[in-house]
Scaffold this motif. Structure first.
Motif, PDB file in Angstrom:
ATOM      1  N   ALA A 196      40.812  38.158  34.960  1.00  0.00           N
ATOM      2  CA  ALA A 196      40.248  37.781  36.544  1.00  0.00           C
ATOM      3  C   ALA A 196      40.057  38.957  37.019  1.00  0.00           C
ATOM      4  CB  ALA A 196      41.521  37.294  37.181  1.00  0.00           C
ATOM      5  N   TYR A 197      40.678  40.134  36.915  1.00  0.00           N
ATOM      6  CA  TYR A 197      40.168  41.477  37.445  1.00  0.00           C
ATOM      7  C   TYR A 197      38.853  42.108  36.570  1.00  0.00           C
ATOM      8  CZ  TYR A 197      43.828  41.044  40.771  1.00  0.00           C
ATOM      9  OH  TYR A 197      44.734  40.422  41.843  1.00  0.00           O
ATOM     10  N   ARG A 198      38.724  41.784  35.375  1.00  0.00           N
ATOM     11  CA  ARG A 198      37.565  42.205  34.662  1.00  0.00           C
ATOM     12  C   ARG A 198      36.290  41.499  35.499  1.00  0.00           C
ATOM     13  NH1 ARG A 198      40.675  41.299  29.994  1.00  0.00           N
ATOM     14  NH2 ARG A 198      41.081  43.419  29.031  1.00  0.00           N
TER      15      ARG A 198
ATOM     16  N   GLY B 221      35.156  45.492  33.700  1.00  0.00           N
ATOM     17  CA  GLY B 221      34.360  44.720  34.264  1.00  0.00           C
ATOM     18  C   GLY B 221      33.012  45.550  35.013  1.00  0.00           C
ATOM     19  N   VAL B 222      33.461  46.512  35.684  1.00  0.00           N
ATOM     20  CA  VAL B 222      32.744  47.477  36.285  1.00  0.00           C
ATOM     21  C   VAL B 222      31.522  48.022  35.197  1.00  0.00           C
ATOM     22  CG1 VAL B 222      31.988  49.636  37.541  1.00  0.00           C
ATOM     23  CG2 VAL B 222      34.074  48.035  38.209  1.00  0.00           C
ATOM     24  N   ASN B 223      32.033  48.376  34.353  1.00  0.00           N
ATOM     25  CA  ASN B 223      31.095  49.020  33.378  1.00  0.00           C
ATOM     26  C   ASN B 223      30.245  48.122  32.265  1.00  0.00           C
ATOM     27  OD1 ASN B 223      31.485  51.893  33.836  1.00  0.00           O
ATOM     28  ND2 ASN B 223      33.535  51.635  32.536  1.00  0.00           N
ATOM     29  N   ALA B 224      30.762  46.783  32.389  1.00  0.00           N
ATOM     30  CA  ALA B 224      29.909  45.777  31.657  1.00  0.00           C
ATOM     31  C   ALA B 224      28.761  45.381  32.492  1.00  0.00           C
ATOM     32  CB  ALA B 224      30.866  44.341  31.407  1.00  0.00           C
ATOM     33  N   TYR B 225      29.116  45.605  34.015  1.00  0.00           N
ATOM     34  CA  TYR B 225      27.959  45.240  34.665  1.00  0.00           C
ATOM     35  C   TYR B 225      26.939  46.497  34.272  1.00  0.00           C
ATOM     36  CZ  TYR B 225      24.721  44.890  38.426  1.00  0.00           C
ATOM     37  OH  TYR B 225      23.583  44.938  39.459  1.00  0.00           O
ATOM     38  N   GLN B 226      27.578  47.727  34.420  1.00  0.00           N
ATOM     39  CA  GLN B 226      26.454  48.725  34.347  1.00  0.00           C
ATOM     40  C   GLN B 226      25.658  48.785  32.963  1.00  0.00           C
ATOM     41  OE1 GLN B 226      27.439  52.667  35.261  1.00  0.00           O
ATOM     42  NE2 GLN B 226      28.730  52.127  37.167  1.00  0.00           N
ATOM     43  N   ASP B 227      26.307  48.328  32.035  1.00  0.00           N
ATOM     44  CA  ASP B 227      25.526  48.131  30.765  1.00  0.00           C
ATOM     45  C   ASP B 227      24.432  47.206  30.527  1.00  0.00           C
ATOM     46  OD1 ASP B 227      28.728  48.900  29.054  1.00  0.00           O
ATOM     47  OD2 ASP B 227      27.352  50.217  29.931  1.00  0.00           O
ATOM     48  N   GLN B 228      24.802  45.960  31.458  1.00  0.00           N
ATOM     49  CA  GLN B 228      23.760  45.178  31.419  1.00  0.00           C
ATOM     50  C   GLN B 228      22.657  45.318  32.544  1.00  0.00           C
ATOM     51  OE1 GLN B 228      25.974  41.544  31.878  1.00  0.00           O
ATOM     52  NE2 GLN B 228      27.405  41.822  30.330  1.00  0.00           N
ATOM     53  N   MET B 229      22.665  46.349  33.518  1.00  0.00           N
ATOM     54  CA  MET B 229      21.685  46.490  34.313  1.00  0.00           C
ATOM     55  C   MET B 229      20.575  46.789  33.730  1.00  0.00           C
ATOM     56  SD  MET B 229      23.723  48.983  37.222  1.00  0.00           S
ATOM     57  CE  MET B 229      22.075  49.348  37.883  1.00  0.00           C
ATOM     58  N   THR B 230      19.312  46.359  34.279  1.00  0.00           N
ATOM     59  CA  THR B 230      18.042  46.863  34.129  1.00  0.00           C
ATOM     60  C   THR B 230      17.560  47.580  35.078  1.00  0.00           C
ATOM     61  OG1 THR B 230      16.938  45.026  35.198  1.00  0.00           O
ATOM     62  CG2 THR B 230      17.670  44.495  32.830  1.00  0.00           C
ATOM     63  N   ALA B 231      16.397  48.136  34.825  1.00  0.00           N
ATOM     64  CA  ALA B 231      15.755  49.003  36.081  1.00  0.00           C
ATOM     65  C   ALA B 231      15.748  48.412  37.203  1.00  0.00           C
ATOM     66  CB  ALA B 231      14.374  49.513  35.605  1.00  0.00           C
TER      67      ALA B 231
ATOM     68  N   PRO C 224      41.834  46.694  42.032  1.00  0.00           N
ATOM     69  CA  PRO C 224      42.152  45.624  41.202  1.00  0.00           C
ATOM     70  C   PRO C 224      43.497  44.599  41.830  1.00  0.00           C
ATOM     71  CG  PRO C 224      42.934  46.632  39.884  1.00  0.00           C
ATOM     72  CD  PRO C 224      42.408  47.660  40.929  1.00  0.00           C
ATOM     73  N   ALA C 225      43.503  44.415  43.417  1.00  0.00           N
ATOM     74  CA  ALA C 225      44.350  43.674  43.918  1.00  0.00           C
ATOM     75  C   ALA C 225      43.976  43.387  45.111  1.00  0.00           C
ATOM     76  CB  ALA C 225      45.977  44.437  44.035  1.00  0.00           C
ATOM     77  N   VAL C 226      44.579  42.576  45.927  1.00  0.00           N
ATOM     78  CA  VAL C 226      44.351  41.916  47.227  1.00  0.00           C
ATOM     79  C   VAL C 226      45.269  42.569  48.168  1.00  0.00           C
ATOM     80  CG1 VAL C 226      44.709  40.288  48.920  1.00  0.00           C
ATOM     81  CG2 VAL C 226      43.409  39.554  46.948  1.00  0.00           C
ATOM     82  N   ALA C 227      44.623  43.377  49.144  1.00  0.00           N
ATOM     83  CA  ALA C 227      45.434  44.077  49.854  1.00  0.00           C
ATOM     84  C   ALA C 227      46.036  43.483  51.189  1.00  0.00           C
ATOM     85  CB  ALA C 227      44.537  45.351  50.403  1.00  0.00           C
ATOM     86  N   VAL C 228      45.174  42.841  51.644  1.00  0.00           N
ATOM     87  CA  VAL C 228      45.580  41.956  52.931  1.00  0.00           C
ATOM     88  C   VAL C 228      45.102  40.626  52.861  1.00  0.00           C
ATOM     89  CG1 VAL C 228      45.297  41.688  55.516  1.00  0.00           C
ATOM     90  CG2 VAL C 228      45.674  43.949  54.539  1.00  0.00           C
ATOM     91  N   GLY C 229      46.069  39.712  52.672  1.00  0.00           N
ATOM     92  CA  GLY C 229      45.915  38.454  52.782  1.00  0.00           C
ATOM     93  C   GLY C 229      47.057  37.388  52.625  1.00  0.00           C
ATOM     94  N   PHE C 230      46.703  36.214  51.679  1.00  0.00           N
ATOM     95  CA  PHE C 230      47.805  35.298  51.545  1.00  0.00           C
ATOM     96  C   PHE C 230      47.680  34.434  50.228  1.00  0.00           C
ATOM     97  CE2 PHE C 230      44.389  31.962  52.087  1.00  0.00           C
ATOM     98  CZ  PHE C 230      43.392  32.476  52.673  1.00  0.00           C
ATOM     99  N   ASN C 231      48.749  33.853  49.760  1.00  0.00           N
ATOM    100  CA  ASN C 231      48.790  32.992  48.702  1.00  0.00           C
ATOM    101  C   ASN C 231      49.207  31.682  49.190  1.00  0.00           C
ATOM    102  OD1 ASN C 231      51.699  33.149  48.731  1.00  0.00           O
ATOM    103  ND2 ASN C 231      51.559  34.846  47.248  1.00  0.00           N
TER     104      ASN C 231
END
Lengths: 823, 123
Positions: free
Chosen positions: A84-86, A158-168, A339-346
């Motif tokens: 989920a956090y990836r 997850g962040v780096n997976a996006y960067q690795d897939q980025m195109t120009a 990777p966490a909700v700071a303010v919110g609800f469940n």
């Protein structure tokens, strides 16, 4: 001519190629910038979001589905929490990559590597404070198998997976303008962001201020002007008295100190710039309150939270819903990069925070072996080696710009100050797992469980407000509170004795807390957490003035059947308790003078305007501007003793609750204006402030009968882009609210409610939110600033909170993203 | 050259610039321009044709982007950012490939025909 033409062609070709391939001045290379496929135009093509997207993240353990609802909020449905956090990391990178880098570099003191020499002094400040140093140490010491470490790594993947897939074509606009490639995200960058929050929220300079003020007016007066306890008590922990308590005490007259005050304005300015001056309140504050079923129109517990922070585009928050069956089902605002909700609800609890304002920073006067090139410091009769850290600053091209040598004692980094070199003992630099409390709080099922989990929150200390489905409400003032040998942290201590060091932390069992009070509601608005008659625990002294707390308590006391919409209206209520207190004070003086001596036409107009004013900072009101200027003039006249000789600015400004006290001491020498030969008393100074305020208002805003005094022409909200570029910012946004109203709009117009939330916890959890921004960091995206109009109007939007992908109503669905091949 | 043939050359060359840019990026513009300059004859005005074709090819590609929306707002924001009138960036967008391709074609053609007099010049 024929023979010349080729040379012209060659010259033109070389010139245009040069502009195409290289930066010229502020311009990026024009070739890649203007390229119709990969260039800046791709920013427009990427602005909207696809109806469907399929993505592969190599380290995903299982498939993940993301639904984007009609507000473009991602709902992540995963089979395990790390996945989920990836995916959250991927989505945040996709939307906020530049913001992630700027935040990281700002904390690390590495902005010069992005923008060049202009950021050098900022960077030097941050490196000296040691935030990057402490974050790296903390990551190095973290158990790699701990839950926090695994989640931080997953997010980074997850962040780096996006960067690795980025195109120009995927490069965000800001990188194109700067002609830079994105920074690789490292897992510890999540920790940098917690350090940054600590920097923003936990910098108490009361000890430096007290020394400075005492040097001007004497110790007794300094302690009275900046008392440990607010003279207006409306604490977070209810006293049960059902009314605020006003404390009265005599403010000792200013005394000429024995010693000439230490004034090195350059060093003081440097330190003020580094840590904030203490002259004005730091622009970070919030409201939260909870209402028990007995006072709720629906019979369910409710919670409201609005976090007042620096406004920015994109927003500091990233709204998300994360579902992992049997493990996690949480909705709310995350910090970008965390990777966490700071303010919110469940499904069971809702929570929010307000800053604790606690004193977790002390200064120590150190003595060295060599004043110019210190290598050791005195401690308990011995000379102890200093820890040395060499910091190098590089420019955009890797050129070395500067080198600093930062020295540490065992307490923390050494800073050059007007009091000599001082070491900082700052809880923000301590290696604490700041993520774990949020991770646990996200799964809590009751107020009791949440308060136990949030008990692990250390820095920055917070008032945690929580409500649960069973109808419980609670508030806890929790954090890492140092125990000091002398009980108070408001002096610069001698560093020569370890006996002056912190002795430990206040145990969580001693934290101020309240659960299910008889009054049926709890309010936190950065006011003092507990009445000093109920606890003598020293937590700090930099409490916000209680104006918002007073007003919210007043509203809740008057309403025994609160609805969600009323909670919303309370959040944006423009009525000012501060004006309610001071306007009658002004009028009383003016009316007394009218009876005794008569008033000139200016004062007659002032009195008329203030008397007719309903104390509400609405956009169309025309009295607030007069009141604001009058308050500023009054402070300038009264606190003239707090200006160091030869300077223009006050060293610090006492709270207005102290000014309120002074109104009951009309003969106090504080009313006397030093610049005049006459000895002024209260009435003369108040009248003068009103007269001068009127004249200043006319000079700045024109004739009051011509509409120039309308509040929305005088003060508007600004929501600047991270780069401060006006064309990427939302400026001059008309809103209700003013200084110290529930939804504040102060002199810093880019500060305000960065996130508003109301949650009703019943059999079905309902929630309404608003924030001045949007999901996307792309300035062309319809989701960049879509939230601003509603936020400015004080509206909230009900959120979708589906338990599974099938629960999302089809008319609320905008897009589906599949990660790892889900169909 | 007839008008029809001239237009046909222009369109085909524009298409070539568009496809090359789409496939391999902006540096194909001077390369293609140089190539055109090499294979062209004098009367085909290689620099002028290459310049127009490159601009047209890029305009076509940008037109495709405009379908998905947003480029006008982007141009407006960039203009505000650079403190220049709206529309100037579009103009620069067209002038850049035109100059690059045209000058490349003209330079190569000029080098190729250096010292070669035309029939008219000989007479």
């Amino acid at each position: 001519m024929r023979r010349v033409v080729p040379f012209i062609h060659v010259a033109v070709f070389l010139l245009v190629l040069h502009f195409g391939a290289r930066s010229v001045g502020p311009l990026p290379p024009m070739g890649s910038f203007l390229d119709p496929v990969r260039g800046v135009w791709a920013v427009a093509r990427r602005a909207d979001q696809p109806g469907e997207l399929r993505v592969s993240i190599p380290t995903l353990g299982d498939s993940v589905q993301v639904l984007m609802d009609r507000r473009s909020v991602p709902h992540i449905f995963a089979r395990n929490v790390e996945d989920a956090y990836r995916v959250l990391g991927y989505l945040v990178a996709r939307d906020r990559l530049f913001q992630m880098e700027v935040q990281t570099r700002a904390t690390a003191g590495r902005l010069t590597e992005l923008v060049g020499n202009a950021a050098l002094e900022l960077d030097r400040t941050e490196r000296r404070l040691g935030l990057e140093w402490s974050a790296e140490r903390q990551w190095g010491a973290m158990d790699p198998d701990s839950r926090s470490a695994r989640l931080i790594r997953a997010y980074a993947e997850g962040v780096n997976a996006y960067q690795d897939q980025m195109t120009a074509a995927d490069l965000p606009l800001e990188y194109r303008l700067l002609n830079r490639a994105p920074l690789r995200w490292e897992p510890q960058h999540s920790i940098y962001l917690f350090k940054r929050m600590g920097r923003m929220l936990a910098t108490d300079l009361s000890d430096l201020r007290q020394v400075r003020i005492a040097g001007l007016v004497g110790v007794e007066a300094a302690q009275a002007l900046f008392p440990k306890h607010s003279p207006i008590q409306e604490p977070v922990q209810p006293t049960g008295e059902g009314t605020p308590r006003f404390v009265s005490f005599e403010i000792p007259p200013p005394r000429t100190p024995h010693q000439t005050p230490v004034t090195n304005p350059h060093l003081r300015a440097g330190l003020d710039g580094m840590l904030g001056s203490g002259r004005t309140r730091p622009a970070r504050a919030s409201n939260s309150w909870a209402v028990s079923p007995s006072r709720s129109a629906s019979g369910f517990a409710m919670l409201a939270g609005d976090l007042h922070l620096d406004l920015s585009l994109p927003s500091i928050w990233y709204e998300v819903h994360v579902v992992v069956p049997d493990s996690l089902d949480v909705y709310g605002a995350t910090f970008v990069g965390v990777p966490a909700v700071a303010v919110g609800f469940n499904r069971d609890v809702a929570w929010s925070f307000t800053n604790g304002q606690d004193d977790v920073l002390d200064f120590y006067r150190e003595v060295f072996d060599d004043a110019d090139q210190p290598t050791r410091y005195h401690l308990d009769g011995e000379m102890v080696p200093l820890e040395v850290r060499v910091e190098e600053y590089y420019g955009r091209s890797g050129d070395l710009l500067a080198v600093d040598t930062v020295r540490h004692t065992h307490r923390g980094p050494l800073l050059d100050t007007e009091f000599g070199p001082l070491s900082m003992r700052w809880a923000v630099l301590d290696p604490v797992d700041a993520l774990e409390p949020f991770t646990r709080a996200n799964r809590a099922r009751s107020v009791a469980e949440w308060m136990e989990d949030a008990a692990r929150l250390e820095v920055p200390a917070q008032n945690g407000m929580v409500a649960d489905r069973a109808g419980n409400i609670g508030v806890q003032h929790g954090g890492s509170f140092p125990i000091r040998p002398d009980g108070s942290g408001r002096e610069i201590e001698s560093g020569m004795a370890s006996a002056n060091d912190w002795e430990g932390e206040v145990p969580a069992s001693d934290w101020p807390r309240s659960v299910n009070p008889d009054q049926g509601f709890l309010v936190s608005a950065n006011q003092e957490p507990v009445d000093p008659r109920q606890s003598d625990l020293y937590l700090g002294s930099e409490w916000w003035e209680p104006w918002r707390a007073l007003q919210i308590n007043r509203l809740l006391r008057a309403d025994s059947s609160v609805s969600p919409d009323e909670m919303r209206r309370f959040q944006i209520d423009p009525w000012s308790y501060r004006a309610h207190l001071f306007v009658p004070r002004f009028l009383e003086v003016a009316e007394r003078t009218l009876v005794d001596k008569g008033l000139d036409s200016v004062l007659v107009d002032v009195v008329s305007r203030l008397a007719e004013w309903d104390r509400r900072y609405t956009r169309d009101n025309e009295a607030a501007v007069l009141f604001e200027i009058a308050m500023t003039r009054l402070e300038d006249l009264v606190w003239d003793e707090l200006v160091s000789p030869g300077e223009e600015r006050r060293v610090a400004t006492p709270g207005e609750s102290i000014l309120n006290l002074l109104f009951d001491q009309p003969e106090s020498p504080w009313w006397d204006i030093r610049a005049t030969e006459a000895v002024e008393t209260r009435d003369r100074v108040v009248l003068r402030s009103l007269e001068e305020a009127y004249r200043e208002a006319v000079e700045r805003h024109g004739d009051p009968t011509r509409g120039g005094w309308r509040w929305d022409r005088v003060r508007r909200a600004d929501i600047p882009h991270l780069t401060r570029l006006p064309s990427l910012s939302a400026l001059d946004v008309a809103v209700d609210g003013g200084t110290a109203t529930n939804s504040p709009l102060g002199r810093s117009t880019s500060f305000g409610a960065s996130w508003r939330m109301v949650v009703q916890l019943g059999s079905r959890v309902r929630a309404w939110v608003a924030y001045p921004g949007g999901r996307s960091g792309n300035p062309i995206s319809p989701w960049y600033d879509n939230g601003i109009p509603g936020w400015a109007a004080g509206e909230l939007v009900e959120v979708e909170f589906p338990e599974s992908p099938d629960d999302m109503p089809s008319d609320q669905l905008l897009s589906r993203f599949y990660f790892g091949g889900v169909r | 050259m007839t008008l029809g043939r001239g237009l046909l050359r222009l369109l085909l060359l524009s298409l070539a610039f568009a496809l090359a840019t789409a496939a391999l990026g902006w540096l194909t513009v001077p390369v293609l321009g140089a190539l055109w300059g090499f294979i062209s004859r004098d009367e085909e005005l290689p620099a002028r044709l290459a310049g127009w074709a490159a601009a047209l090819g890029w305009a076509f590609l940008l037109g495709l982007s405009a379908v998905s929306g947003g480029i006008f707002e982007l141009e407006r924001k960039l203009s505000q950012l650079m403190d220049i009138p709206t529309g100037v960036i579009f103009l620069v967008f067209l002038i850049f490939p035109a100059l690059l391709a045209g000058s490349a074609a003209g330079a190569v053609h000029g080098v190729k025909t250096w010292g070669h007099e035309t029939e008219a010049e000989r007479r």
